[in-house]
Design a protein around this motif. Structure first.
Motif, mmCIF file in Angstrom:
data_model
loop_
_atom_site.group_PDB
_atom_site.id
_atom_site.type_symbol
_atom_site.label_atom_id
_atom_site.label_comp_id
_atom_site.label_asym_id
_atom_site.label_seq_id
_atom_site.Cartn_x
_atom_site.Cartn_y
_atom_site.Cartn_z
ATOM 1 N N TRP A 113 1.590 -3.053 8.421
ATOM 2 C CA TRP A 113 0.601 -2.793 7.541
ATOM 3 C C TRP A 113 -0.807 -3.776 8.640
ATOM 4 C CZ3 TRP A 113 -3.545 -6.685 8.284
ATOM 5 C CH2 TRP A 113 -4.978 -6.500 6.731
ATOM 6 N N ASP A 259 -6.647 -9.089 5.175
ATOM 7 C CA ASP A 259 -5.627 -9.142 4.103
ATOM 8 C C ASP A 259 -6.187 -9.912 3.456
ATOM 9 O OD1 ASP A 259 -3.460 -7.475 1.866
ATOM 10 O OD2 ASP A 259 -2.029 -9.182 2.679
ATOM 11 N N THR A 281 -7.567 -6.134 1.515
ATOM 12 C CA THR A 281 -6.787 -5.040 0.938
ATOM 13 C C THR A 281 -6.981 -6.709 0.164
ATOM 14 O OG1 THR A 281 -5.611 -5.704 3.099
ATOM 15 C CG2 THR A 281 -5.964 -2.993 2.405
ATOM 16 N N HIS A 283 -4.053 -9.260 -0.513
ATOM 17 C CA HIS A 283 -3.248 -10.215 0.198
ATOM 18 C C HIS A 283 -1.219 -9.381 -0.371
ATOM 19 C CE1 HIS A 283 -1.827 -13.988 1.354
ATOM 20 N NE2 HIS A 283 -0.756 -13.745 1.222
ATOM 21 N N THR A 284 -1.614 -7.964 0.538
ATOM 22 C CA THR A 284 -0.823 -6.926 0.094
ATOM 23 C C THR A 284 -0.143 -6.314 1.024
ATOM 24 O OG1 THR A 284 -1.836 -5.050 -0.220
ATOM 25 C CG2 THR A 284 -1.260 -6.590 -2.903
ATOM 26 N N VAL A 287 3.443 -6.093 0.775
ATOM 27 C CA VAL A 287 4.376 -6.184 -0.874
ATOM 28 C C VAL A 287 4.888 -5.047 -0.385
ATOM 29 C CG1 VAL A 287 3.503 -5.190 -2.297
ATOM 30 C CG2 VAL A 287 2.861 -7.557 -1.508
ATOM 31 N N THR A 288 6.230 -5.034 -0.207
ATOM 32 C CA THR A 288 6.985 -3.263 -0.338
ATOM 33 C C THR A 288 8.231 -3.412 -0.713
ATOM 34 O OG1 THR A 288 8.156 -3.606 1.916
ATOM 35 C CG2 THR A 288 6.282 -2.059 2.224
ATOM 36 N N TYR A 292 10.646 -6.831 -1.396
ATOM 37 C CA TYR A 292 11.130 -7.768 -2.184
ATOM 38 C C TYR A 292 12.292 -7.743 -2.624
ATOM 39 C CZ TYR A 292 12.023 -7.031 -7.374
ATOM 40 O OH TYR A 292 12.516 -6.920 -8.605
#
Length: 322
Positions: A113, A259, A281, A283-284, A287-288, A292
């Motif tokens: 990111w 983020d 964005t 706070h992701t 996040v993938t 996870y």
């Protein structure tokens, strides 16, 4: 008394059923879920017998000193994240309770990111898309910068900072690093002030504490080269957001990608909203699907080890297990 896991954590499907599925059989193991809408303080009976507590992420449900006093049998508080804002780790240390986190599970995701955000800013992706959508064409107003011609300063050189640097090595950018604990030989470590002053792109990956809160304010931002960029995928409170907006308004900074924010969700009246020079964005960055699965597997492995009698790892508050 048998082991009792109390979960105040509710994301990523880590439910009682999932915990039982992935943890080995353990005589007398109890698992209690306290839902995301519940106030942990209203569940003192469950917490009184808890030996392991999965910490919440929400500041509103934070495990504070009063709640720690209601957990006399707790021998581990496990954050289900890199951050551990969901527990007063200092108060936990005073009570002899280790607090552990899950470092590195999303390092690649956040690093991807971060570099993507740099390219978004440097190559004007959003403006180019908007131009085509509006029927325009051509390079006017879209001339960007090459990463290979720039100096990127990385503040905070843990798992994520190092992953960002490895990616930037491939672009040929000059990299300078500020971190109180040098961890990678061959890198160019410099003082904070020098790192900021040299940064065409400033990438933040620092923890939030008393020393870093509001660190990047008017004074430090003014030392950055004219036309520089700020990227933050670390902790929102490290940046003085009104100061950042002022630096953008004045034209001293060319853009920012964020983020994380001092207050989340980002307030509707934030001066960082509605700007063409800022990427926001929610706070992701970490996040993938891969992150996870990493998080879940590492959590299950750590809990299984503790249940088997091993000492917890990645303890952040310096407490040795009981």
């Amino acid at each position: 008394m048998g082991e009792h896991i109390v979960s105040l954590y509710h994301l990523n499907d880590i439910t009682e059923a999932e915990l039982r599925k992935h943890l080995p059989d353990h005589p007398g193991l109890r698992i209690t879920e306290i839902g995301p809408d519940a106030d942990p303080a209203g569940h003192r009976a469950e917490l009184a017998t808890a030996t392991i507590v999965l910490a919440p992420l929400e500041k509103e449900r934070r495990i504070d000193a009063a709640l720690l006093d209601a957990m006399p049998n707790c021998r581990l508080i496990q954050s289900v994240a890199v951050g551990f804002d969901g527990v007063d780790h200092v108060a936990a240390a005073e009570r002899g309770i280790p607090v552990a986190n899950l470092p590195g599970f999303n390092a690649d995701a956040v690093a991807d990111w971060t570099v993507g955000a740099m390219l978004h800013l440097l190559r004007h992706y959003a403006a180019g898309h908007r131009k085509v959508e509006q029927g325009g064409w051509g390079p006017e107003g879209l001339r960007g910068r090459d990463l290979s011609a720039l100096t990127v300063a990385i503040l905070g050189f843990g798992n994520i900072g190092r992953a960002v640097a490895r990616r930037l090595d491939g672009f040929g950018a000059e990299i300078v690093v500020h971190d109180p604990f040098p961890s990678e030989p061959g890198r160019q470590y410099v003082a904070l002030e020098e790192a900021v002053a040299r940064a065409d792109v400033l990438s933040l990956h620092m923890p939030l504490n008393d020393a870093t809160r509001g660190l990047l304010g008017d004074e430090l931002l003014a030392t950055m080269p004219s036309g520089a960029y700020v990227v933050n995928a670390g902790r929102g409170g490290v940046i003085d957001e009104p100061a950042l907006a002022r630096a953008l308004d004045s034209g001293h900074l060319a853009g920012a990608a964020l983020d994380v924010f001092a207050e989340e969700p980002l307030p509707a009246d934030s001066p960082l909203r509605g700007r063409d020079d800022v990427l926001l964005t929610p706070h992701t960055a970490g996040v993938t699907w891969e992150a996870y699965h990493n998080l879940r597997n590492r959590l299950f492995d750590k809990l299984a080890a503790v249940l088997a009698g091993k000492s917890p790892v990645d303890v952040v508050n310096g407490v040795r297990p009981r």
